[in-house]
Design a protein around this motif. Structure first.
Motif, mmCIF file in Angstrom:
data_model
loop_
_atom_site.group_PDB
_atom_site.id
_atom_site.type_symbol
_atom_site.label_atom_id
_atom_site.label_comp_id
_atom_site.label_asym_id
_atom_site.label_seq_id
_atom_site.Cartn_x
_atom_site.Cartn_y
_atom_site.Cartn_z
ATOM 1 N N ILE A 2 0.856 -1.197 0.000
ATOM 2 C CA ILE A 2 0.000 0.000 0.000
ATOM 3 C C ILE A 2 0.886 1.240 0.000
ATOM 4 O O ILE A 2 1.756 1.393 0.864
ATOM 5 C CB ILE A 2 -0.954 0.005 1.218
ATOM 6 N N TYR A 4 4.897 15.096 5.578
ATOM 7 C CA TYR A 4 3.556 15.619 5.837
ATOM 8 C C TYR A 4 3.313 15.637 7.344
ATOM 9 O O TYR A 4 3.878 14.836 8.084
ATOM 10 C CB TYR A 4 2.516 14.756 5.123
ATOM 11 N N LYS A 14 1.157 14.660 9.379
ATOM 12 C CA LYS A 14 0.756 13.464 10.136
ATOM 13 C C LYS A 14 1.946 12.582 10.519
ATOM 14 O O LYS A 14 1.848 11.754 11.420
ATOM 15 C CB LYS A 14 -0.287 12.669 9.350
ATOM 16 N N LEU A 68 -3.012 5.420 13.817
ATOM 17 C CA LEU A 68 -1.658 5.893 13.467
ATOM 18 C C LEU A 68 -1.671 6.545 12.079
ATOM 19 O O LEU A 68 -2.651 6.396 11.335
ATOM 20 C CB LEU A 68 -0.686 4.708 13.476
ATOM 21 N N PRO A 69 -0.598 7.255 11.705
ATOM 22 C CA PRO A 69 -0.558 7.824 10.342
ATOM 23 C C PRO A 69 -0.627 6.744 9.268
ATOM 24 O O PRO A 69 -0.939 7.008 8.134
ATOM 25 C CB PRO A 69 0.789 8.547 10.283
ATOM 26 N N LEU A 70 -0.325 5.526 9.668
ATOM 27 C CA LEU A 70 -0.361 4.399 8.723
ATOM 28 C C LEU A 70 -1.773 3.843 8.559
ATOM 29 O O LEU A 70 -1.954 2.650 8.340
ATOM 30 C CB LEU A 70 0.505 3.265 9.256
ATOM 31 N N ASN A 126 -3.904 3.641 6.364
ATOM 32 C CA ASN A 126 -4.203 2.867 5.151
ATOM 33 C C ASN A 126 -3.939 1.376 5.352
ATOM 34 O O ASN A 126 -4.599 0.533 4.761
ATOM 35 C CB ASN A 126 -3.339 3.345 3.981
ATOM 36 N N LEU A 127 -2.930 1.099 6.196
ATOM 37 C CA LEU A 127 -2.555 -0.298 6.422
ATOM 38 C C LEU A 127 -3.588 -1.046 7.264
ATOM 39 O O LEU A 127 -3.596 -2.270 7.302
ATOM 40 C CB LEU A 127 -1.196 -0.366 7.129
ATOM 41 N N ILE A 136 -5.772 -4.050 5.864
ATOM 42 C CA ILE A 136 -5.282 -5.440 5.718
ATOM 43 C C ILE A 136 -5.727 -6.315 6.907
ATOM 44 O O ILE A 136 -6.422 -7.309 6.718
ATOM 45 C CB ILE A 136 -3.749 -5.473 5.503
ATOM 46 N N THR A 150 -3.428 15.774 3.029
ATOM 47 C CA THR A 150 -1.993 15.623 3.241
ATOM 48 C C THR A 150 -1.342 16.998 3.073
ATOM 49 O O THR A 150 -1.252 17.515 1.962
ATOM 50 C CB THR A 150 -1.379 14.632 2.231
ATOM 51 N N GLU A 151 -1.003 17.571 4.180
ATOM 52 C CA GLU A 151 -0.350 18.881 4.115
ATOM 53 C C GLU A 151 0.984 18.856 4.858
ATOM 54 O O GLU A 151 1.167 18.091 5.805
ATOM 55 C CB GLU A 151 -1.263 19.972 4.693
#
Lengths: 258, 144
Positions: free
Chosen positions: A40, A71, A73, B22-24, B26-27, B30, B79-80
């Motif tokens: 990903i 970024y 985050k 967490l910033p992750l 997207n993960l 799974i 996303t900045e």
């Protein structure tokens, strides 16, 4: 007469290969760097490549600046604030001064090279933060080849490749000084490809980049796409390093030369 | 079998919740998908053997929470770039410092000798040619 003809041919060669035809003096390219985690892609940082003229009392130089900023985050986990600069001749992009100031998750390193092209040497200044938080420095004189450049000016120089002379399947080599060592970067032309980018659908030159060290992994895993126009904008890059692989995608481009 | 699947579903759902905050984030998808698969299988076995399904339901709840957070973050979080004041200050200081260094350099030396191997092309035959002399000839590129 024959001598004059040879001289004229040489001059033509010099004019052809030492002119900056692709990089403007107030160019700004913005990229998004993504890192591949378990298949990903996660947006990690913003990378900017900017050029600006710099006037000294003797001449006007071109400042090539690259910054990498994570970024928000990610800032509390792994904050990156990297600054790469190269002060080059606007005509040929030959570097005079290179600076690398990196701050990555608390790791700080500064490298400065002042080039002496007459003596083929580089005066290097390295600053690093030790375990106690103190900054120590090291000065060195490094011998370099006549065509050796820093990493920033090399990236910009790749954009000045004359693709009419650089056929598909052929390679070019560039010598780069990085961390006080000379490295050979090999660029192979893989042909042209149509790519959909933030700047629109572009016909691009596809290049494969490899190095004679362990920084870049794989043989055809590090790829760069340059638009097949006069600006040769790097619109997309794929890279594979020791800790994984990622991508660099163009977000915006302004101040282009052509 | 049902017990093992329930444990896997719970572990996956907890992992999904942790990753989603967490910033992750997207993960988180799974383990969330894994948790749903294990949970459904555990639910099937529990139904078949008429066993209690509370733990499996808890795994489902956690998975739904994780998926909601991860989806919300992927849609609404922009996303900045964070605070770059320090970097901008560093850039300004660097320019000032560079100017001092550049003033001390012989900046005219380069254009006089830079004929070799630009763009990676070997031009050994040019090494002995002083380009200043060539410039004096005043031959325009177009003339060639």
């Amino acid at each position: 007469m024959q001598r004059l003809l040879i001289l004229a041919l040489i001059l033509f060669h010099v004019a052809l290969f030492s002119q900056n035809t692709a990089i403007g003096t107030s160019e700004k390219l913005v990229f998004t760097a993504s890192y591949n985690m378990s298949g990903i892609l996660t947006d990690l940082a913003e990378v900017k490549m900017e050029t600006s003229p710099v006037k000294t009392s003797k001449t006007t130089l071109l400042r090539l600046k690259c910054t990498a900023t994570t970024y928000s985050k990610w800032d509390s986990f792994f904050k990156i604030r990297d600054l790469y600069e190269s002060y080059v001749s606007p005509r040929s992009l030959t570097p005079y001064l290179y600076k690398r100031d990196i701050d990555e998750g608390g790791y700080y390193k500064f490298m400065q090279y002042t080039f002496s092209h007459k003596t083929h040497t580089v005066k290097s200044l390295k600053k690093k933060r030790n375990g106690k938080g103190e900054i120590w420095e090291e000065k060195k004189n490094v011998s370099i080849g006549s065509s050796t450049r820093d990493i920033v000016s090399t990236i910009y120089n790749i954009r000045n490749i004359d693709f009419s002379q650089f056929q598909k399947g052929t390679s070019k080599t560039f010598k780069v000084i990085f961390d006080n060592k000379e490295h050979v970067v090999n660029i192979k032309n893989l042909g042209q490809e149509q790519l959909s980018t933030a700047l629109g659908s572009k016909m691009c030159h596809k290049l494969s980049i490899s190095m004679n060290n362990d920084v870049l992994k794989g043989s055809n895993d590090n790829l760069l796409w340059l638009t097949a126009d006069a600006n040769k904008i790097p619109v997309f890059a794929k890279f594979k390093i020791a800790v994984g692989n990622g991508e660099l995608k163009i977000k915006s481009a302004s101040g282009l030369k052509n | 079998m049902k017990k093992a699947l329930t444990i896997l579903a719970i572990i996956s759902s907890i992992l999904a919740v942790i990753l989603s905050v967490l910033p992750l984030s997207n993960l988180a998808f799974i383990p969330a998908i894994g948790s749903l698969i294990f949970g459904l299988a555990a639910f099937y076995f529990a139904n078949k053997n008429n066993q209690p399904k509370h733990t499996v339901q808890l795994a489902f709840l956690l998975t739904i929470i994780a998926l909601s957070i991860a989806t919300y973050k992927s849609i609404f979080t922009e996303t900045e770039v964070g605070n770059t004041e320090a970097l901008e200050k560093k850039e300004e200081e660097s320019v000032e410092d560079s100017m001092e260094i550049l003033e001390g350099l012989d900046t005219e030396e380069i254009d006089g000798i830079e004929v070799e191997e630009l763009d990676g092309i070997e031009t050994d035959e040019l090494e002995d040619v002083d380009t200043n002399e060539l410039d004096d000839l005043d031959i325009e590129d177009e003339d060639l």
